[in-house]
Design an enzyme around this catalytic site. Sequence first.
Site, mmCIF file in Angstrom:
data_model
loop_
_atom_site.group_PDB
_atom_site.id
_atom_site.type_symbol
_atom_site.label_atom_id
_atom_site.label_comp_id
_atom_site.label_asym_id
_atom_site.label_seq_id
_atom_site.Cartn_x
_atom_site.Cartn_y
_atom_site.Cartn_z
ATOM 1 N N LYS A 199 0.832 -1.210 0.000
ATOM 2 C CA LYS A 199 0.000 0.000 0.000
ATOM 3 C C LYS A 199 0.868 1.262 0.000
ATOM 4 O O LYS A 199 0.661 2.196 -0.774
ATOM 5 C CB LYS A 199 -0.905 -0.037 1.238
ATOM 6 C CG LYS A 199 -1.530 1.257 1.621
ATOM 7 C CD LYS A 199 -2.630 1.622 0.668
ATOM 8 C CE LYS A 199 -3.014 3.072 0.827
ATOM 9 N NZ LYS A 199 -4.285 3.388 0.247
ATOM 10 N N CYS A 253 -2.719 10.701 2.027
ATOM 11 C CA CYS A 253 -1.993 9.463 1.715
ATOM 12 C C CYS A 253 -0.687 9.690 0.973
ATOM 13 O O CYS A 253 0.371 9.321 1.459
ATOM 14 C CB CYS A 253 -2.912 8.548 0.925
ATOM 15 S SG CYS A 253 -4.311 8.100 1.949
#
Length: 404
Positions: A199, A253
């Site tokens: 991720k 993010c």
Amino acid sequence: MKQVINVTGLGYIGLPTALMLAAKGNNVVGTDCNKELIEKLEAGTIPFSEAGMERLFFDAKKCGIIFEEENVKAQIYIVAVPTPYEKQQKKIDPSYVVNAVKSILTVCPQKAIIAIESTVAPGTIDRFVRPLMRERSDVCLAHVPERIIPGSMIWELQNNSRTIGADDKDTANRLKEVYQSFCRGEIVLTDIKTAEMTKVVENTYRDINIAYANELTKIARRAGLDVYEMIRIANKHPRVNILSPGPGVGGHCISVDPWFLVGDYPGLANIILAARKINDSMPEFVLKRVSEIAEQHEIESLGRVGFYGLTYKENVDDVRESPTLQLISFMKKHMAIGAHFYDPFVKEQIVKGQMFDLDEFLKLSDMVVIMVGHDEIVKEQEKLKGKIVYDTRHVLSDTDAYHL
Ligand code: SAJ
């Protein structure tokens, strides 16, 4: 009896996920500790804007989704709570994930699965979550990192490939069945640590690519070339895909995850660190260009300069780590005050000088800096006629506008 899926944390990721699962016929309970949010959802109010959410909400309600403040007995738990970012230490705060898991452990039956979707730094699950499960070795743990992009969440929920990290095949396959109820993309099974790392690696890849575009912008400026033309032509090569330069990289993010690798692998994460620095330098780069352009046009005070856009990217209402907010903090450092700001998606006052009406904002602005390319300004670009425009997102067709 059909299994129950309890989704904890009904924010940007948890809510669409819970709604999608319900709309596809699963038995879903959505849990959030925010009482006000639960009341809103029960009353049919969607807490943030996202394409396709209204329809999905309607379908999920019709299929019987339930909203609760507390976790309930379920066979599958999906955790999508925030992982706030501690800017100074460049670390995430895992306490919401830890508390959610603790609360689930008080109600979950034997053999339940707890799947964490929240983005975490690699190693977080082993360090902070696994120790909580010592007395419940029957409960299975998994990491299913979310991958959807704000602005296209509903489509991506159904079409993106997913990663399921689990300790054993049985857990992974049980979860795969759940995700397959709505996800048409490939579902890849792996272990938890690889899922965590992958991720962060994905978001870091994008950060590096954007940094390359931003670095090219600075090179093009020095060389007297048009960076957009350069990138447009380079991208015609079948193996080249350079992203777009911009006034900075925001969001929770892409601007955050690469720091986990820098922090955990000092001396090894060199390109990653350089990319972060380049992207972080962009708001200040924009500010310098603003003063150059303003000087050229004899605009003496920031009071006649308006910054369009406060969110971290176009057509969303999320302002976390937004380039405009980063730019404002540089302004404060340099005592550059008096500018005004406007964003159609930000309805509450979050910065000094913020205005809430586009026409009034434009009336006060001899120079307009486009920080976010919301559809609104693209549609209404006629209104910018006669103004000095600095389009940092390259979204307007005005050929006289200044660019990065
Ligand atoms: N940006 C540029 N140039 C570009 C693309 C983006 O400057 O060419 C800027 C945006 O304006 C924004 C920032 O980068 O400020 C990040 O925006 P984004 O659209 O690239 O990504 P996010 O943060 O909205 O979502 C990302 C996605 N990750 C990847 O594409 C690898 C999404 O799939 C993830 O689910 C999400 O992070 C997340 O939550 O991790």
